[in-house]
Design an enzyme around this catalytic site. Sequence first.
Site, mmCIF file in Angstrom:
data_model
loop_
_atom_site.group_PDB
_atom_site.id
_atom_site.type_symbol
_atom_site.label_atom_id
_atom_site.label_comp_id
_atom_site.label_asym_id
_atom_site.label_seq_id
_atom_site.Cartn_x
_atom_site.Cartn_y
_atom_site.Cartn_z
ATOM 1 N N TYR A 1 12.081 -21.855 15.205
ATOM 2 C CA TYR A 1 12.324 -20.410 15.156
ATOM 3 C C TYR A 1 13.510 -20.106 14.252
ATOM 4 O O TYR A 1 13.478 -19.153 13.487
ATOM 5 C CB TYR A 1 12.583 -19.860 16.567
ATOM 6 C CG TYR A 1 12.658 -18.352 16.570
ATOM 7 C CD1 TYR A 1 11.515 -17.584 16.770
ATOM 8 C CD2 TYR A 1 13.857 -17.695 16.332
ATOM 9 C CE1 TYR A 1 11.562 -16.201 16.734
ATOM 10 C CE2 TYR A 1 13.923 -16.310 16.295
ATOM 11 C CZ TYR A 1 12.776 -15.569 16.501
ATOM 12 O OH TYR A 1 12.825 -14.198 16.459
ATOM 13 N N PHE B 1 6.103 2.723 -8.182
ATOM 14 C CA PHE B 1 5.037 1.910 -7.611
ATOM 15 C C PHE B 1 4.749 2.462 -6.220
ATOM 16 O O PHE B 1 5.649 2.925 -5.525
ATOM 17 C CB PHE B 1 5.367 0.410 -7.567
ATOM 18 C CG PHE B 1 4.188 -0.361 -7.041
ATOM 19 C CD1 PHE B 1 3.032 -0.481 -7.806
ATOM 20 C CD2 PHE B 1 4.181 -0.881 -5.765
ATOM 21 C CE1 PHE B 1 1.907 -1.114 -7.297
ATOM 22 C CE2 PHE B 1 3.055 -1.519 -5.257
ATOM 23 C CZ PHE B 1 1.914 -1.640 -6.031
ATOM 24 N N ARG C 1 -6.206 3.225 -10.260
ATOM 25 C CA ARG C 1 -4.780 3.485 -10.430
ATOM 26 C C ARG C 1 -4.676 4.807 -11.182
ATOM 27 O O ARG C 1 -4.437 4.867 -12.362
ATOM 28 C CB ARG C 1 -4.092 2.366 -11.227
ATOM 29 C CG ARG C 1 -4.019 1.046 -10.489
ATOM 30 C CD ARG C 1 -2.818 0.878 -9.578
ATOM 31 N NE ARG C 1 -2.984 1.318 -8.216
ATOM 32 C CZ ARG C 1 -2.398 0.738 -7.169
ATOM 33 N NH1 ARG C 1 -1.672 -0.340 -7.313
ATOM 34 N NH2 ARG C 1 -2.524 1.238 -5.965
HETATM 35 N N1 F0G Z 1 6.165 -4.194 -6.165
HETATM 36 C C1 F0G Z 1 5.176 -4.322 -7.053
HETATM 37 C C2 F0G Z 1 5.470 -4.187 -8.515
HETATM 38 C C3 F0G Z 1 3.876 -4.580 -6.613
HETATM 39 O O1 F0G Z 1 2.899 -4.701 -7.510
HETATM 40 C C4 F0G Z 1 3.619 -4.687 -5.218
HETATM 41 C C5 F0G Z 1 2.279 -4.935 -4.727
HETATM 42 C C6 F0G Z 1 4.695 -4.540 -4.336
HETATM 43 C C7 F0G Z 1 5.948 -4.300 -4.847
HETATM 44 C C8 F0G Z 1 4.506 -4.614 -2.851
HETATM 45 O O2 F0G Z 1 4.337 -5.910 -2.449
HETATM 46 O O3 F0G Z 1 1.989 -5.979 -1.554
HETATM 47 O O4 F0G Z 1 3.609 -7.816 -1.109
HETATM 48 O O5 F0G Z 1 3.879 -5.627 -0.004
HETATM 49 N N2 F0G Z 1 1.258 -4.772 -5.429
HETATM 50 C C9 F0G Z 1 -0.094 -5.084 -5.047
HETATM 51 C C10 F0G Z 1 -1.017 -4.749 -6.181
HETATM 52 C C11 F0G Z 1 -0.542 -4.512 -3.747
HETATM 53 O O6 F0G Z 1 -2.233 -4.901 -5.998
HETATM 54 O O7 F0G Z 1 -0.560 -4.382 -7.262
HETATM 55 P P1 F0G Z 1 3.388 -6.343 -1.209
#
Ligand code: F0G
Length: 470
Positions: free
Chosen positions: A85, A137, A395
């Site tokens: 843990y 994002f 997108r």
């Molecule tokens: N930042 C970026 C630039 C990302 O592309 C993503 C996730 C995240 C943060 C979040 O991370 O999914 O591990 O919680 N992008 C995925 C995509 C979902 O399909 O572009 P996460």
Amino acid sequence: MPDQTPLTMGQQFGRRSWAEPWKIKMVEPLRMVDRAGREAALIEAGYNTFLLRSDRVYIDLLTDSGTSAMSDRQWAGMMLGDEAYAGSVNFYHLEAAVQRYYGYRYLLPTHQGRGAEHLISRVAITPGQIIPGNMYFTTTRAHQELAGGSFVDVIIDEAHDPTSLHPFKGNIDLDKLAALIEREGAARLAYVSLAATVNMAGGQPVSLANVKAVKQLCDRHGIRVYLDATRLAENAFFIQEREAGYADRSIAEIVLEFTRHTDGAWSSAKKDSLVNIGGWLAINDFEVFEELRNQIVLFEGLHTYGGLAGRDMEAMAIGIEESLQDDHIRSRIGQVRYLGELLVDWGIPIVQPIGGHAIFLDAKQFYPHLAQSLFPAQTLAAELYLDSGIRSMERGVVSAGRDPITGDHHYPKLELTRLTIPRRVYTQAHMDVVAEAVKAVWDSRAKARGLAMVYEPKYLRFFQARFSPA
Ligand code: F0G
């Protein structure tokens, strides 16, 4: 008499074929569902590719997130999971890997990227503050808004133009940032949220000169720069390729040079770092770290596992190292480029220059007859699935969501359908099949009628929204 034999392409241009720096040890069968089955699956999924069952998908280009093939070394690492843990040895391996390759002092593992985004947003944002960044994002902005902040886009204008060939379309516009600081006052800015590469702009990179200049400007005003390092290895490839002075520097060196100009970072390790689950948050300032460590036990888990199993942290530590090898990244981006260049040759509109992790089809140019309120990019994703069982994702206006104050749709300039390439998973033959499917959908583009949204969830609606034909 000189030899008159015509030169082959290779002799003429010095071209030598290129191949992936790995061979395949284990395979997973693919199955194609017939047209009637695809029609039924699409209706069942409400025309949202996120709601398709994966056994109805032939080639899955939904995302590069958590979809990588791990190496034999990573799988071997999984067997060395120390599932204590507290204080798992795998945590210390991960901490050492992030310190060595990303250069930050303090590390917290998180279950994935948004876990880290949640923590940094809670700790670094006071309600009412502004967070400037190089294009939003989805999950990043959602957590900034949940923490009471509002995101302001300060990316260069070229990023919003799918045809601009600017080599670093992810750059922050320093004039926009300076004007924002001037107008709002430095104290209203929580931090600068810098992503490299920029996912929503098409996987476009940030230059080293830009991050340096952003850091200098922010230092003058006492503003921190936090980096979304999710695809920084890919970003480093573009610096090596395009920025003067970096052609002879390794990807690992460029990554370290880049992070030097930031105060901390988070990463979804499910992308660059070649694991199926995991993320991290790393920071240089001990006081900020301490606050994050206080919060992590509430939301993720103890600070030495952050929601992950020991084995996951071990695979991540090994993946980080593999992801920064030059031949890996060259082949990874080379494959994306191979697909993109086929499409460009056929006159199919995509975001250019071709970015790091995906090909982004320009749905506005596919369907100039569809208003953005008919969700052209969502329509294109549905049409591509119907044609060939290939799964892509929207997108555009669906991903952009609504303005939290007015409740209106955000109408982004970019209305794109993303073909996201998992790392080390598909071959060049798969890319040929994908290109031909896109061509078929392009050839029948005049028939598309658009979609209407019939169910809209409250947060990150693109994941679960449902549609029907308009
Ligand atoms: N930042 C970026 C630039 C990302 O592309 C993503 C996730 C995240 C943060 C979040 O991370 O999914 O591990 O919680 N992008 C995925 C995509 C979902 O399909 O572009 P996460």
